[in-house]
Scaffold this motif. Structure first.
Motif, short mmCIF file in Angstrom:
data_model
loop_
_atom_site.label_atom_id
_atom_site.label_comp_id
_atom_site.label_asym_id
_atom_site.label_seq_id
_atom_site.Cartn_x
_atom_site.Cartn_y
_atom_site.Cartn_z
N ILE A 112 80.37 81.26 52.98
CA ILE A 112 79.75 80.05 52.41
C ILE A 112 78.31 80.40 52.05
O ILE A 112 77.56 80.90 52.90
N ASP A 113 77.96 80.17 50.79
CA ASP A 113 76.60 80.45 50.31
C ASP A 113 75.86 79.13 50.12
O ASP A 113 76.26 78.30 49.30
N PHE A 114 74.78 78.95 50.89
CA PHE A 114 73.95 77.73 50.79
C PHE A 114 72.66 78.07 50.07
O PHE A 114 72.06 79.12 50.32
N THR A 115 72.20 77.15 49.20
CA THR A 115 70.91 77.36 48.52
C THR A 115 69.90 76.30 48.93
O THR A 115 68.92 76.07 48.23
N GLY A 116 70.16 75.63 50.05
CA GLY A 116 69.24 74.60 50.53
C GLY A 116 70.01 73.35 50.91
O GLY A 116 71.17 73.19 50.53
N ALA A 117 69.33 72.46 51.66
CA ALA A 117 70.02 71.30 52.24
C ALA A 117 70.50 70.30 51.20
O ALA A 117 71.43 69.53 51.45
N MET A 118 69.87 70.28 50.03
CA MET A 118 70.28 69.30 49.01
C MET A 118 70.79 69.97 47.74
O MET A 118 70.82 69.37 46.68
N ARG A 119 71.19 71.24 47.85
CA ARG A 119 71.72 71.96 46.69
C ARG A 119 73.21 72.23 46.89
O ARG A 119 73.68 72.31 48.02
N PRO A 120 73.97 72.37 45.82
CA PRO A 120 75.41 72.66 45.97
C PRO A 120 75.62 73.95 46.74
O PRO A 120 74.83 74.89 46.64
N PHE A 121 76.70 74.00 47.52
CA PHE A 121 77.05 75.25 48.22
C PHE A 121 78.43 75.72 47.79
O PHE A 121 79.24 74.94 47.29
N ILE A 122 78.64 77.02 47.96
CA ILE A 122 79.86 77.66 47.43
C ILE A 122 80.67 78.26 48.56
O ILE A 122 80.14 78.94 49.43
N ILE A 123 81.98 77.99 48.54
CA ILE A 123 82.92 78.58 49.50
C ILE A 123 83.83 79.52 48.72
O ILE A 123 84.41 79.14 47.70
N ARG A 124 83.94 80.77 49.22
CA ARG A 124 84.83 81.76 48.59
C ARG A 124 85.60 82.50 49.68
O ARG A 124 85.07 82.72 50.77
N PRO A 125 86.83 82.94 49.39
CA PRO A 125 87.47 83.84 50.34
C PRO A 125 86.76 85.19 50.34
O PRO A 125 86.28 85.63 49.28
N VAL A 126 86.70 85.84 51.51
CA VAL A 126 86.02 87.13 51.62
C VAL A 126 86.69 88.16 50.70
O VAL A 126 86.03 88.96 50.05
N GLU A 127 88.04 88.10 50.63
CA GLU A 127 88.78 89.17 49.94
C GLU A 127 89.03 88.91 48.46
O GLU A 127 89.67 89.73 47.80
N ASP A 128 88.60 87.74 47.93
CA ASP A 128 89.02 87.42 46.56
C ASP A 128 87.97 86.54 45.89
O ASP A 128 87.91 85.34 46.13
N ASP A 129 87.14 87.14 45.03
CA ASP A 129 86.09 86.32 44.41
C ASP A 129 86.57 85.62 43.14
O ASP A 129 85.78 85.02 42.42
N SER A 130 87.90 85.65 42.87
CA SER A 130 88.43 84.89 41.72
C SER A 130 88.62 83.42 42.07
O SER A 130 88.90 82.60 41.21
N ILE A 131 88.50 83.08 43.38
CA ILE A 131 88.62 81.69 43.83
C ILE A 131 87.23 81.20 44.23
O ILE A 131 86.53 81.88 44.98
N LEU A 132 86.85 80.02 43.74
CA LEU A 132 85.52 79.49 44.07
C LEU A 132 85.63 77.98 44.26
O LEU A 132 86.27 77.28 43.47
N GLN A 133 85.02 77.49 45.34
CA GLN A 133 84.94 76.05 45.59
C GLN A 133 83.47 75.68 45.74
O GLN A 133 82.76 76.29 46.54
N LEU A 134 83.02 74.71 44.95
CA LEU A 134 81.61 74.29 44.99
C LEU A 134 81.57 72.82 45.45
O LEU A 134 82.36 72.01 44.97
N ILE A 135 80.64 72.51 46.36
CA ILE A 135 80.57 71.13 46.90
C ILE A 135 79.11 70.68 46.93
O ILE A 135 78.22 71.45 47.33
N LEU A 136 78.87 69.43 46.52
CA LEU A 136 77.53 68.87 46.61
C LEU A 136 77.33 68.24 47.98
O LEU A 136 78.23 67.54 48.46
N PRO A 137 76.18 68.48 48.63
CA PRO A 137 75.95 67.87 49.94
C PRO A 137 75.65 66.38 49.83
O PRO A 137 75.49 65.84 48.74
N VAL A 138 75.55 65.74 51.00
CA VAL A 138 75.22 64.31 51.08
C VAL A 138 73.86 64.21 51.76
O VAL A 138 73.61 64.92 52.73
#
Length: 377
Positions: free
Chosen positions: A348-374
């Motif tokens: 999980i890559d975070f860019t700050g408390a109010m910025r979107p963060f990215i979840i990726r599988p360790v073995e496969d960077d073709s899958i990406l999930q991005l979520i906005l915090p609350v």
């Protein structure tokens, strides 16, 4: 028209085409299923304003006889009654016979049903897709791509384009993106020898959801053909035609952060189950908000509801780099993303408390999930 058929094959074919039938259609004949008998086999068709499904039962397949005593013809039978009758027949073999006045007799064992049919000539012809924009891919890869993205489409009709999944094909790379403006799911795969390119092809999420239910999990190829307003998915025995959504899909690439301040590596299931438990006390909040804070290699997951109580659980990360962090997010969005990933470990890559963060599988960077915090902290 007349034929005798294996009941289980007819049931499974009916289940497929029923996914395209809506009782709320403005064209009355589309509340029915079109049944066509030819010497090659039986074709069933269901259709509504968004999707049309043709399911074919071959008369013979791998030296096994599925359909016998065929007299060619066609009829439209009411989708409310025909599948129910077939499902409840007593024997494994069904015979169906239609006379010149569209009366249909369905027999199995000692049971005999008489149904009034409608003239198949009145059934709208499905559009024939004429296009060179065609490519092939394995069915199981397509099913995975749908599963890993379609849950993130918007359910709000305020921006209709976001209720679909954006498909792009360029340089032999097929890219699916879905977003509801609070989260984004993306998956990319390589397509062998794709002599075609397109972008801004947006398939309704509902269509892909139904397609995914129909397709068997095999490595057989599915052929995909695209025109400016329709898309056709074709397997050996199924044609699935969907309209495309009008409008331009937003430019999503710029939403994805290119750097991170905090990077955590974790076990997928451990994080999923911890967030699931924390969300039990967050149910009354609109977004089921859960909080995550880091200290050393420990991650604290908590939720607090003044009326109900609070929950705190610590789990250890496999590794952690960067700044300490406190962030809040919708537990539902993160759990949806983690369930779609299907790998044991994630970063999980975070860019700050109010910025979107990215979840990726360790073995496969073709899958990406991005979520906005609350915003809570």
């Amino acid at each position: 028209m007349k034929f005798t058929i294996q009941r289980d094959l007819l049931i499974s074919s009916l289940q497929n085409v029923m996914k395209a039938i809506s009782p709320r259609t403005v064209i009355p004949i589309l509340t029915g299923i079109k049944v066509e008998a030819s010497h090659n086999g039986i074709t069933l068709t269901g259709s509504n304003s968004d999707i049309s499904i043709e399911s074919f039962i071959p008369a013979e397949e791998e030296e096994k006889v599925n359909v016998e005593h065929i007299e060619e013809g066609s009829i439209v039978l009411h989708a409310k009654y025909f599948p129910e009758i077939i499902r409840k027949l007593p024997e494994d073999i069904v015979s169906i016979e239609v006379d010149s006045s569209l009366k249909t007799v369905i027999r199995s064992g000692k049971a005999e049903f008489n149904l009034n049919g409608q003239d198949a000539e009145e059934y709208p012809l499905l559009p024939k897709i004429q296009t060179d924009d065609t490519f092939e891919m394995p069915v199981n890869v397509l099913k995975n791509m749908i599963k890993q993205t379609v849950f993130a489409v918007s359910t709000m009709e305020t921006r209709p384009i976001l209720t679909g999944v954006n498909m792009r094909l360029a340089n032999n790379r097929l890219h699916f993106v879905a977003t509801d403006s609070h989260r984004l799911a993306s998956r990319e795969v390589e397509i062998q020898d794709a002599a075609v390119q397109f972008e801004n092809v947006v398939v309704p999420g509902k269509s892909l959801h139904e397609l995914n239910k129909i397709l068997s999990d095999t490595d057989e190829l599915i052929q995909i053909s695209v025109t400016n307003n329709q898309i056709l998915f074709r397997t050996k025995n199924i044609n699935f035609l969907s309209r495309l959504l009008d409008g331009n899909y937003p430019e999503t690439d710029r939403l994805i952060p290119t750097h991170s301040k905090t990077k955590i590596k974790m076990k997928t299931k451990e994080l999923l189950h911890t967030i699931d438990r924390a969300s039990l006390l967050a149910k009354d909040e609109k977004n089921n908000v859960v909080r995550l804070s880091t200290e050393g290699n420990m991650i604290e997951i908590s939720s607090n509801s003044p009326e109900i109580g609070k929950v705190v659980e610590n789990i250890s990360a496999i590794s952690m780099e960067g700044e300490e962090l406190k962030i809040s997010f919708s537990s539902k969005y993160v759990m949806d993303a983690l369930r779609a990933i299907e790998y044991d470990e994630i970063t999980i890559d975070f860019t700050g408390a109010m910025r979107p963060f990215i979840i990726r599988p360790v073995e496969d960077d073709s899958i990406l999930q991005l979520i906005l915090p609350v915003r809570t902290f």
